[in-house]
Design a protein around this motif. Structure first.
Motif, PDB file in Angstrom:
ATOM      1  N   MET A   1       0.806  -1.215   0.000  1.00 35.64           N
ATOM      2  CA  MET A   1       0.000   0.000   0.000  1.00 35.64           C
ATOM      3  C   MET A   1       0.838   1.263   0.000  1.00 35.64           C
ATOM      4  N   ALA A   2       2.014   1.227   0.610  1.00 33.50           N
ATOM      5  CA  ALA A   2       2.833   2.430   0.698  1.00 33.50           C
ATOM      6  C   ALA A   2       3.423   2.821  -0.649  1.00 33.50           C
ATOM      7  N   LEU A   3       3.495   1.922  -1.596  1.00 35.84           N
ATOM      8  CA  LEU A   3       4.003   2.235  -2.932  1.00 35.84           C
ATOM      9  C   LEU A   3       2.936   2.830  -3.830  1.00 35.84           C
ATOM     10  N   SER A   4       1.701   2.764  -3.407  1.00 34.73           N
ATOM     11  CA  SER A   4       0.587   3.221  -4.220  1.00 34.73           C
ATOM     12  C   SER A   4       0.617   4.742  -4.373  1.00 34.73           C
ATOM     13  N   PRO A   5       0.279   5.257  -5.553  1.00 27.52           N
ATOM     14  CA  PRO A   5       0.254   6.707  -5.739  1.00 27.52           C
ATOM     15  C   PRO A   5      -0.967   7.372  -5.097  1.00 27.52           C
ATOM     16  N   ILE A   6      -1.933   6.592  -4.664  1.00 30.38           N
ATOM     17  CA  ILE A   6      -3.111   7.167  -4.019  1.00 30.38           C
ATOM     18  C   ILE A   6      -2.900   7.230  -2.514  1.00 30.38           C
ATOM     19  N   SER A   7      -3.739   7.971  -1.855  1.00 33.77           N
ATOM     20  CA  SER A   7      -3.649   8.145  -0.411  1.00 33.77           C
ATOM     21  C   SER A   7      -3.805   6.806   0.307  1.00 33.77           C
ATOM     22  N   GLN A   8      -3.054   6.622   1.394  1.00 35.98           N
ATOM     23  CA  GLN A   8      -3.084   5.359   2.121  1.00 35.98           C
ATOM     24  C   GLN A   8      -4.298   5.241   3.034  1.00 35.98           C
ATOM     25  N   GLN A   9      -4.837   6.348   3.488  1.00 31.75           N
ATOM     26  CA  GLN A   9      -5.917   6.298   4.474  1.00 31.75           C
ATOM     27  C   GLN A   9      -7.148   5.537   3.992  1.00 31.75           C
ATOM     28  N   PRO A  10      -7.634   5.757   2.771  1.00 33.38           N
ATOM     29  CA  PRO A  10      -8.787   4.968   2.327  1.00 33.38           C
ATOM     30  C   PRO A  10      -8.481   3.479   2.223  1.00 33.38           C
ATOM     31  N   ILE A  11      -7.263   3.160   1.807  1.00 35.93           N
ATOM     32  CA  ILE A  11      -6.890   1.751   1.684  1.00 35.93           C
ATOM     33  C   ILE A  11      -6.848   1.097   3.061  1.00 35.93           C
ATOM     34  N   VAL A  12      -6.280   1.796   4.037  1.00 35.84           N
ATOM     35  CA  VAL A  12      -6.210   1.258   5.401  1.00 35.84           C
ATOM     36  C   VAL A  12      -7.616   1.116   5.970  1.00 35.84           C
ATOM     37  N   ALA A  13      -8.474   2.093   5.713  1.00 41.81           N
ATOM     38  CA  ALA A  13      -9.855   2.015   6.215  1.00 41.81           C
ATOM     39  C   ALA A  13     -10.587   0.833   5.585  1.00 41.81           C
ATOM     40  N   LEU A  14     -10.441   0.629   4.283  1.00 35.64           N
ATOM     41  CA  LEU A  14     -11.087  -0.508   3.623  1.00 35.64           C
ATOM     42  C   LEU A  14     -10.530  -1.838   4.128  1.00 35.64           C
ATOM     43  N   ALA A  15      -9.225  -1.873   4.370  1.00 37.12           N
ATOM     44  CA  ALA A  15      -8.633  -3.101   4.906  1.00 37.12           C
ATOM     45  C   ALA A  15      -9.161  -3.393   6.306  1.00 37.12           C
ATOM     46  N   ALA A  16      -9.343  -2.349   7.105  1.00 34.86           N
ATOM     47  CA  ALA A  16      -9.887  -2.539   8.448  1.00 34.86           C
ATOM     48  C   ALA A  16     -11.347  -2.996   8.387  1.00 34.86           C
TER      49      ALA A  16
ATOM     50  N   ALA B   1     -12.588  -4.727   6.040  1.00 38.53           N
ATOM     51  CA  ALA B   1     -12.566  -6.103   5.549  1.00 38.53           C
ATOM     52  C   ALA B   1     -12.000  -7.055   6.602  1.00 38.53           C
ATOM     53  N   GLN B   2     -11.739  -6.528   7.779  1.00 38.77           N
ATOM     54  CA  GLN B   2     -11.251  -7.289   8.928  1.00 38.77           C
ATOM     55  C   GLN B   2      -9.894  -7.941   8.671  1.00 38.77           C
ATOM     56  N   VAL B   3      -9.045  -7.216   7.958  1.00 34.00           N
ATOM     57  CA  VAL B   3      -7.658  -7.649   7.795  1.00 34.00           C
ATOM     58  C   VAL B   3      -6.962  -7.367   9.128  1.00 34.00           C
ATOM     59  N   PRO B   4      -6.181  -8.299   9.627  1.00 31.20           N
ATOM     60  CA  PRO B   4      -5.512  -8.075  10.910  1.00 31.20           C
ATOM     61  C   PRO B   4      -4.605  -6.842  10.878  1.00 31.20           C
ATOM     62  N   LEU B   5      -4.590  -6.120  11.985  1.00 30.63           N
ATOM     63  CA  LEU B   5      -3.822  -4.879  12.075  1.00 30.63           C
ATOM     64  C   LEU B   5      -2.336  -5.113  11.829  1.00 30.63           C
ATOM     65  N   ILE B   6      -1.804  -6.202  12.306  1.00 30.41           N
ATOM     66  CA  ILE B   6      -0.381  -6.501  12.110  1.00 30.41           C
ATOM     67  C   ILE B   6      -0.067  -6.714  10.628  1.00 30.41           C
ATOM     68  N   GLU B   7      -1.012  -7.269   9.886  1.00 31.39           N
ATOM     69  CA  GLU B   7      -0.810  -7.471   8.452  1.00 31.39           C
ATOM     70  C   GLU B   7      -0.818  -6.141   7.705  1.00 31.39           C
ATOM     71  N   ILE B   8      -1.727  -5.248   8.090  1.00 37.80           N
ATOM     72  CA  ILE B   8      -1.775  -3.911   7.481  1.00 37.80           C
ATOM     73  C   ILE B   8      -0.463  -3.182   7.762  1.00 37.80           C
ATOM     74  N   ALA B   9      -0.010  -3.246   9.017  1.00 39.20           N
ATOM     75  CA  ALA B   9       1.235  -2.577   9.391  1.00 39.20           C
ATOM     76  C   ALA B   9       2.427  -3.169   8.646  1.00 39.20           C
ATOM     77  N   ALA B  10       2.449  -4.475   8.465  1.00 39.32           N
ATOM     78  CA  ALA B  10       3.555  -5.115   7.755  1.00 39.32           C
ATOM     79  C   ALA B  10       3.593  -4.678   6.294  1.00 39.32           C
ATOM     80  N   TYR B  11       2.434  -4.598   5.658  1.00 36.65           N
ATOM     81  CA  TYR B  11       2.393  -4.146   4.264  1.00 36.65           C
ATOM     82  C   TYR B  11       2.847  -2.690   4.145  1.00 36.65           C
ATOM     83  N   LEU B  12       2.394  -1.856   5.067  1.00 37.35           N
ATOM     84  CA  LEU B  12       2.809  -0.456   5.037  1.00 37.35           C
ATOM     85  C   LEU B  12       4.314  -0.319   5.248  1.00 37.35           C
TER      86      LEU B  12
END
Length: 70
Positions: free
Chosen positions: A2-17, A19-30
């Motif tokens: 997600m951090a390589l994406s040219p779009i803002s990260q906040q909507p992606i993180v919100a959608l991942a949350a 979708a009940q993606v684990p927080l540690i997985e979101i943090a690892a991707y970022l």
């Protein structure tokens, strides 16, 4: 990456949350995306002076201010 994406990260993180993606997985991707991004930026910054010195108009500009290539 997600951090390589040219779009803002906040909507992606919100959608991942939502979708009940684990927080540690979101943090690892970022973290992984930011590491890749900053390694690329650091490499470009490290190589840019040598690349700029190859441009003819940069050499002439530097000669006006009496800076010589090492």
């Amino acid at each position: 990456m997600m951090a390589l994406s040219p779009i803002s990260q906040q909507p992606i993180v919100a959608l991942a949350a939502l979708a009940q993606v684990p927080l540690i997985e979101i943090a690892a991707y970022l973290l992984a995306g930011r590491i890749i991004k900053y390694v690329i930026l650091a490499t470009a910054a490290r190589k840019s002076p040598a690349m700029l010195m190859k441009l003819p108009f940069i050499k002439s500009e530097l000669s006006h201010v009496k800076i010589k290539k090492n």
